[in-house]
Scaffold this active site. Structure first.
Site, PDB file in Angstrom:
ATOM      1  N   THR A 174       0.857  -1.185   0.000  1.00 10.19           N
ATOM      2  CA  THR A 174       0.000   0.000   0.000  1.00 10.19           C
ATOM      3  C   THR A 174       0.891   1.233   0.000  1.00 10.19           C
ATOM      4  OG1 THR A 174      -1.498   1.415   1.261  1.00 10.19           O
ATOM      5  CG2 THR A 174      -0.296  -0.193   2.550  1.00 10.19           C
ATOM      6  N   ASP A 192       0.167   3.720   1.447  1.00 12.82           N
ATOM      7  CA  ASP A 192      -0.061   4.369   2.751  1.00 12.82           C
ATOM      8  C   ASP A 192       0.972   3.937   3.809  1.00 12.82           C
ATOM      9  OD1 ASP A 192      -2.310   5.151   1.387  1.00 12.82           O
ATOM     10  OD2 ASP A 192      -3.654   3.755   2.387  1.00 12.82           O
ATOM     11  N   ARG A 242      -4.935   7.773   3.413  1.00 21.02           N
ATOM     12  CA  ARG A 242      -6.063   7.505   4.328  1.00 21.02           C
ATOM     13  C   ARG A 242      -5.785   8.168   5.676  1.00 21.02           C
ATOM     14  NH1 ARG A 242      -7.913   1.484   4.749  1.00 21.02           N
ATOM     15  NH2 ARG A 242      -5.701   1.147   5.136  1.00 21.02           N
TER      16      ARG A 242
HETATM   17  O1  F6P Z   1      -5.078   2.792   0.353  1.00 19.05           O
HETATM   18  C1  F6P Z   1      -4.544   3.311  -0.816  1.00 19.05           C
HETATM   19  C2  F6P Z   1      -5.298   4.557  -1.256  1.00 19.05           C
HETATM   20  O2  F6P Z   1      -4.657   5.088  -2.399  1.00 19.05           O
HETATM   21  C3  F6P Z   1      -5.440   5.621  -0.180  1.00 19.05           C
HETATM   22  O3  F6P Z   1      -4.275   6.378   0.007  1.00 19.05           O
HETATM   23  C4  F6P Z   1      -6.613   6.398  -0.719  1.00 19.05           C
HETATM   24  O4  F6P Z   1      -7.283   7.053   0.341  1.00 19.05           O
HETATM   25  C5  F6P Z   1      -7.482   5.328  -1.326  1.00 19.05           C
HETATM   26  O5  F6P Z   1      -6.636   4.227  -1.605  1.00 19.05           O
HETATM   27  C6  F6P Z   1      -8.186   5.752  -2.596  1.00 19.05           C
HETATM   28  O6  F6P Z   1      -9.020   4.713  -3.021  1.00 19.05           O
HETATM   29  P1  F6P Z   1      -9.705   4.640  -4.458  1.00 19.05           P
HETATM   30  O7  F6P Z   1      -8.707   4.077  -5.421  1.00 19.05           O
HETATM   31  O8  F6P Z   1     -10.879   3.749  -4.257  1.00 19.05           O
HETATM   32  O9  F6P Z   1     -10.095   6.041  -4.844  1.00 19.05           O
END
Ligand code: F6P
Length: 364
Positions: free
Chosen positions: A141, A143, A187
């Site tokens: 991730t 994150d 996040r």
């Molecule tokens: O967990 C990885 C991430 O990129 C986070 O940093 C972000 O909040 C989220 O996924 C975004 O998700 P999506 O691709 O569903 O917009």
């Protein structure tokens, strides 16, 4: 050594650079051990719908440097909550599809399921583990917030992208004597913003773990305007929030294991600073740019090492584990423990101390 004849690999959750390197790491280690490799398409959705593809050396060659995932991924679907559509009243209908997952595993005679994912993907292994399916996790991730590992696949590449963006905001902010706010993903963990902010020498770093006071940030940028610098760069995490506020939610994704999507705090901060100080302020939201493109050399090394070490765990019979990197050493962690906890930035983090020593403002 445990006999492993056939394995399955799936990528779940949001994509990130280095997923293909991890698929290649697990896959080639397995093939060179005479183990067959089955790729599951689009995360748990493919496991439920029995959509798979056989992976042999040609499929696993030439993918080390490629971003995204050759298997496809999904961050909206879990084995226990498979979306079927809407009823007449417009309410979403879900099915518990654990049995369908197990049927796919049985049909392909998978001895182990490798899940490359984050805490959401790992928590989805719970009913499968309880049903007796051996699972092994590989943490990824941008994150970098997975419990049980100091580093996740994708983080260093995303940090490089965040740093490059903040570096570029420097020259334009300087020319116009502006406040430039850059919103980064992550996040409710601040690792990505903190590392990118440190690497770019950002003047203000705002992370979810340290709630901010907008008046303190305004006073700080005003002081800089009156000093020789004249401009300020603010690295702001999407989950950052005021002491008396809450994170800004941009979207709720029904049925997703982690339904809340954050976004919008950067604009709010730029607006509040301009209102208080009169300094022209602009916002840049990096969004999914942070997840795209080729992995850094560090991510390629990490993903290959994690992938091959994860296959070794299978050979050792260490199932229901996640491979992690702790204090520079590869370690097997309990996959369900990793799924249930989150690794946030501690207040005494060496990164925070270094930034504070550089006179960086955290808004606290
Ligand atoms: O967990 C990885 C991430 O990129 C986070 O940093 C972000 O909040 C989220 O996924 C975004 O998700 P999506 O691709 O569903 O917009």
């Amino acid at each position: 050594m445990t006999m492993i004849q056939r394995i399955g690999i799936l990528t779940g959750g949001g994509d990130c650079p280095g997923l293909n390197a991890a698929i290649r790491g697990i896959g080639k280690a397995a093939l060179f051990h005479d183990t067959e490799v089955i790729g599951i398409c689009d995360g748990y959705q493919g496991l439920i719908e029995n959509r798979t593809k056989k992976l042999t050396v040609p499929e696993l060659s030439g993918i080390l440097t490629r971003g995204g995932t050759i298997l496809g991924t999904n961050n909206r679907c879990s084995p226990e909550k498979y979306y079927l559509g809407k009823d007449e009243a417009g309410n979403a209908i879900y099915e518990n599809a654990v049995e369908r997952c197990l049927a796919t595993v049985k049909e392909h005679k998978l001895d182990v399921l490798f899940v490359i994912g984050g805490d959401g993907t790992f928590s989805c292994t719970k009913p499968l583990v309880e049903a007796g399916l051996p699972c092994i996790g590989v943490p990824k991730t941008i994150d970098n917030d997975i419990f049980g590992t100091d580093l996740t696949i994708g983080f260093t590449t995303a940090t490089r992208i965040g740093t490059m963006a903040l570096d570029r905001l420097h020259s334009t902010g300087d020319s116009h004597h502006r406040v430039m706010v850059c919103e980064l993903m992550g996040r409710n963990a601040g690792w990505l913003t903190l590392a990118s902010g440190l690497a770019s020498g950002s003047d203000v770093i705002l992370i979810p773990e340290i709630p901010f006071c907008i008046d303190k940030i305004s006073a700080f940028v005003e002081e800089r305007r009156n000093a020789h610098s004249g401009f300020s760069i603010i690295a702001c995490a999407e989950g950052a929030h005021a002491i008396d506020g809450a994170p800004v939610v941009s979207q709720i994704i029904e049925g997703s294991p982690d339904p809340i999507r954050l976004g919008g705090i950067g604009r709010q901060i730029a607006f509040a600073i301009e209102e208080r100080t009169g300094i022209e302020s602009r916002t840049t939201t990096l969004g999914h740019i942070q997840r795209g493109g080729e992995p850094s050399a560090t991510d390629r090394v990490l993903a290959t090492t994690f992938g091959t070490a994860a296959f070794e765990l299978a050979l050792d019979g260490q199932f229901n584990t996640m491979i992690g990197l702790v204090d520079g050493h590869m370690q097997a962690q309990n996959i369900l423990e990793a799924a249930n906890k989150q690794r946030l930035v501690p207040h005494d983090s060496r990164f925070i101390r270094a930034a504070r020593a550089m006179h960086t403002c955290f808004g606290d």
